[in-house]
Motif scaffolding. Structure first.
Motif, PDB file in Angstrom:
ATOM      1  N   GLY A 113      24.263  92.718  97.255  1.00 23.65           N
ATOM      2  CA  GLY A 113      24.542  91.290  97.430  1.00 23.65           C
ATOM      3  C   GLY A 113      24.169  90.808  98.821  1.00 23.65           C
ATOM      4  N   ALA A 114      24.461  91.642  99.839  1.00 23.54           N
ATOM      5  CA  ALA A 114      24.158  91.262 101.217  1.00 23.54           C
ATOM      6  C   ALA A 114      22.648  91.174 101.454  1.00 23.54           C
ATOM      7  CB  ALA A 114      24.787  92.265 102.183  1.00 23.54           C
ATOM      8  N   VAL A 115      21.905  92.141 100.919  1.00 21.44           N
ATOM      9  CA  VAL A 115      20.453  92.142 101.105  1.00 21.44           C
ATOM     10  C   VAL A 115      19.815  90.969 100.358  1.00 21.44           C
ATOM     11  CG1 VAL A 115      18.337  93.446 100.699  1.00 21.44           C
ATOM     12  CG2 VAL A 115      20.380  94.624 101.488  1.00 21.44           C
ATOM     13  N   MET A 116      20.353  90.659  99.156  1.00 17.29           N
ATOM     14  CA  MET A 116      19.857  89.501  98.406  1.00 17.29           C
ATOM     15  C   MET A 116      20.059  88.216  99.216  1.00 17.29           C
ATOM     16  SD  MET A 116      18.689  89.997  95.249  1.00 17.29           S
ATOM     17  CE  MET A 116      18.594  91.275  94.008  1.00 17.29           C
ATOM     18  N   ALA A 117      21.213  88.100  99.839  1.00 15.65           N
ATOM     19  CA  ALA A 117      21.511  86.908 100.640  1.00 15.65           C
ATOM     20  C   ALA A 117      20.568  86.804 101.832  1.00 15.65           C
ATOM     21  CB  ALA A 117      22.962  86.941 101.107  1.00 15.65           C
ATOM     22  N   MET A 118      20.295  87.949 102.471  1.00 11.80           N
ATOM     23  CA  MET A 118      19.387  87.927 103.615  1.00 11.80           C
ATOM     24  C   MET A 118      17.983  87.485 103.203  1.00 11.80           C
ATOM     25  SD  MET A 118      18.202  91.005 106.178  1.00 11.80           S
ATOM     26  CE  MET A 118      17.200  91.736 104.879  1.00 11.80           C
ATOM     27  N   SER A 119      17.499  88.019 102.085  1.00 12.18           N
ATOM     28  CA  SER A 119      16.163  87.638 101.611  1.00 12.18           C
ATOM     29  C   SER A 119      16.102  86.152 101.269  1.00 12.18           C
ATOM     30  CB  SER A 119      15.783  88.471 100.386  1.00 12.18           C
ATOM     31  OG  SER A 119      15.638  89.829 100.732  1.00 12.18           O
ATOM     32  N   THR A 120      17.169  85.645 100.640  1.00 13.72           N
ATOM     33  CA  THR A 120      17.232  84.226 100.296  1.00 13.72           C
ATOM     34  C   THR A 120      17.190  83.363 101.550  1.00 13.72           C
ATOM     35  OG1 THR A 120      18.541  84.760  98.330  1.00 13.72           O
ATOM     36  CG2 THR A 120      18.563  82.469  99.065  1.00 13.72           C
ATOM     37  N   PHE A 121      17.944  83.778 102.562  1.00 13.82           N
ATOM     38  CA  PHE A 121      17.961  83.049 103.834  1.00 13.82           C
ATOM     39  C   PHE A 121      16.571  83.005 104.451  1.00 13.82           C
ATOM     40  CE2 PHE A 121      18.302  83.028 108.457  1.00 13.82           C
ATOM     41  CZ  PHE A 121      19.106  81.913 108.678  1.00 13.82           C
ATOM     42  N   LEU A 122      15.853  84.132 104.399  1.00 15.43           N
ATOM     43  CA  LEU A 122      14.522  84.197 104.996  1.00 15.43           C
ATOM     44  C   LEU A 122      13.515  83.327 104.234  1.00 15.43           C
ATOM     45  CD1 LEU A 122      14.295  87.987 105.910  1.00 15.43           C
ATOM     46  CD2 LEU A 122      14.511  86.050 107.482  1.00 15.43           C
ATOM     47  N   ILE A 123      13.683  83.225 102.910  1.00 12.63           N
ATOM     48  CA  ILE A 123      12.802  82.353 102.125  1.00 12.63           C
ATOM     49  C   ILE A 123      12.994  80.902 102.540  1.00 12.63           C
ATOM     50  CG2 ILE A 123      12.313  81.469  99.793  1.00 12.63           C
ATOM     51  CD1 ILE A 123      13.112  84.268  98.752  1.00 12.63           C
ATOM     52  N   LEU A 124      14.230  80.520 102.819  1.00 12.50           N
ATOM     53  CA  LEU A 124      14.539  79.145 103.201  1.00 12.50           C
ATOM     54  C   LEU A 124      14.103  78.813 104.625  1.00 12.50           C
ATOM     55  CD1 LEU A 124      18.133  78.943 101.678  1.00 12.50           C
ATOM     56  CD2 LEU A 124      16.126  77.701 100.857  1.00 12.50           C
ATOM     57  N   THR A 125      13.879  79.851 105.431  1.00  9.10           N
ATOM     58  CA  THR A 125      13.544  79.669 106.838  1.00  9.10           C
ATOM     59  C   THR A 125      12.028  79.668 107.038  1.00  9.10           C
ATOM     60  OG1 THR A 125      15.572  80.881 107.403  1.00  9.10           O
ATOM     61  CG2 THR A 125      13.979  80.559 109.163  1.00  9.10           C
ATOM     62  N   ALA A 126      11.562  78.937 108.002  1.00 14.71           N
ATOM     63  CA  ALA A 126      10.125  78.897 108.296  1.00 14.71           C
ATOM     64  C   ALA A 126       9.619  80.291 108.644  1.00 14.71           C
ATOM     65  CB  ALA A 126       9.860  77.943 109.447  1.00 14.71           C
ATOM     66  N   SER A 127       8.372  80.568 108.283  1.00 12.97           N
ATOM     67  CA  SER A 127       7.756  81.869 108.589  1.00 12.97           C
ATOM     68  C   SER A 127       6.670  81.700 109.638  1.00 12.97           C
ATOM     69  CB  SER A 127       7.170  82.487 107.320  1.00 12.97           C
ATOM     70  OG  SER A 127       6.225  81.604 106.725  1.00 12.97           O
TER      71      SER A 127
END
Length: 445
Positions: A113-127
């Motif tokens: 769950g924690a890793v899923m949340a981190m990946s989701t956060f990174l998708i929402l953030t500029a790259s």
């Protein structure tokens, strides 16, 4: 008239009881507990990062020049590297810790769950980042939004992802594998469906924010929510409410610092990190209107010196006037823990909890300490605080010196003297009550 006064008293008591009941239920909410425990898990990162920042920025005249003469002009680079990997990615750390604690409390796969949340956060953030020359540099994680500016987004993503992930796991929404398949493989495949939900949803939100608003989701949340929250917290009124509410709840038997801190600590920490960004940009904090005044250090080091309610002042007042056999021993036993900001022995041992004689000073003292500390920064006597923090058990005077030099020490001493003076008459009253009880018991015996 007497009946009307009694009726008013009953009404006030009912309102107070309802408030305490509401705060008790609020403190037990899953999201509040996860937010509190998750943010506590960030402590090693903030404290360790603070240690390296402190070494790089010790408030000693000539210190920087002395270190540069030994280690060279770039001697702070490795120290700042540690700070950049702790404070500057605090939102990422919060995503992991808050999600982990939420899923763990639900009995679900906390790590997934924690890793899923981190990946989701990174998708929402500029790259990407934009250089000073206007060049767009891709394939990076901008620390501007992975750090303090992204904390509120991190909290939102953590709760949204954790809730949906746990719902899917509990209702077995996922790809089912044969019983012969190893447990690790089963867990990995069961996370595919919620993962597709999170990542697709995040991609849609990212696109909508860019197309409709021209910004990323963290940037939008920062403008709409985080900036107003930080601005509200950075006022004398906001700081006084924080200080008073912690004490009121603790007096009522609810751990006020944990409840209030769980909600407000991320915002106050963001204030401190914003100040660090000003320093990193070559600006000073003293006299800088952009600098935040109320930071996590103001609350932890100056308002709760000796523990919530500044009870070290209570203990000193007790040493000065206490004669009862109930107050003297508990004050002596509580003094050493109090030096290290642990005041549970006096809170629950005396007790201060539900003690009508001590409610007023227990609430008023930290509010006045907030006013003194706030005023000392506004008037330029003490500098606003950067990202440097000290462990919460660091004794007063030492913590003030480490964070703000001799000025920090002076403000802590003034707060402690004020606390001792204000507690004194209430301690005497409490002592008289105990002495009377002891006399009655001795006579009866």
């Amino acid at each position: 008239m007497e009946w009307k006064g009694y009726e008013n008293e009953v009404t006030r008591q009912r309102i107070f009881d309802k408030f305490i009941e509401f705060m008790g239920k609020f403190a037990e909410l899953k999201v509040v507990v996860a937010l509190r425990d998750g943010f506590i898990m960030t402590t090693p990162f903030t404290i360790c990062g603070s240690a390296f920042l402190l070494i790089a920025n010790l408030p000693i005249p000539g210190y920087a020049q002395f270190m540069a003469s030994i280690f060279g002009s770039n001697w702070t680079d490795p120290l700042n590297q540690v700070a950049g990997a702790t404070f500057s990615v605090l939102a990422l750390i919060c995503v992991l810790t808050i999600s982990y604690k939420y899923c763990e409390a639900e009995g679900c796969d906390a790590m997934m769950g924690a890793v899923m949340a981190m990946s989701t956060f990174l998708i929402l953030t500029a790259s990407y980042i934009v250089s000073k020359s206007g060049e767009k540099i891709g394939d990076v994680i901008p620390k501007m939004w992975a750090g303090s500016n992204g904390i509120i987004t991190a909290i939102i993503v953590s709760f949204a992802v954790s809730y949906i992930f746990c719902y899917c796991e509990k209702n077995k929404i996922g790809i089912k594998m044969p019983e012969s398949v190893p447990t690790g493989v089963v867990k990995a495949f069961s996370a595919l469906v919620p993962g597709l939900i999170f990542f697709t949803g995040a991609a849609v939100i990212y696109t909508l924010c860019k197309v409709l608003a021209g910004v990323t989701f963290p940037e939008l949340i920062f403008k709409i929510l985080q900036t107003p929250l930080q601005n509200i917290s950075d006022t004398l009124l906001g700081g006084s409410v924080i200080a008073g509410l912690q004490s009121i709840l603790f007096w009522a038997g609810i751990h006020g610092p944990n409840v209030v801190g769980g909600v407000i600590s991320p915002v106050l920490t963001a204030n401190a990190i914003d100040n660090q960004h000003l320093l990193d940009a070559g600006m000073q904090l003293l006299g800088n209107p952009q600098a935040k005044i109320i930071t996590i250090q103001v609350n932890d080091v100056f308002i709760k010196s000796g523990g919530c309610g500044l009870t070290l002042g209570f203990l000193i007042a007790s040493f000065l006037c206490a004669r009862s056999q109930q107050l003297k021993p508990i004050s002596k036993l509580s003094f050493v823990p109090g030096l290290f900001n642990i005041n549970e022995p006096i809170i629950f041992g005396l007790p201060i909890v539900f003690n009508p004689y001590l409610l007023v000073p227990f609430v008023i003292v930290p509010i006045i300490a907030m006013i003194i500390t706030y005023s000392s920064i506004v008037l330029g006597f003490m500098s606003p605080f950067s990202a440097v923090q000290v462990p919460w058990t660091t004794p007063a005077i030492i913590s003030g010196a480490l964070l703000n030099g001799w000025q920090g020490v002076i403000v802590q001493i003034v707060n402690l003297i004020m606390a001792t003076i204000l507690y004194f008459p209430f301690v005497k009253l409490q002592d008289r009550v105990y002495l009377k009880e002891e006399t009655v018991n001795k006579t009866a015996g």
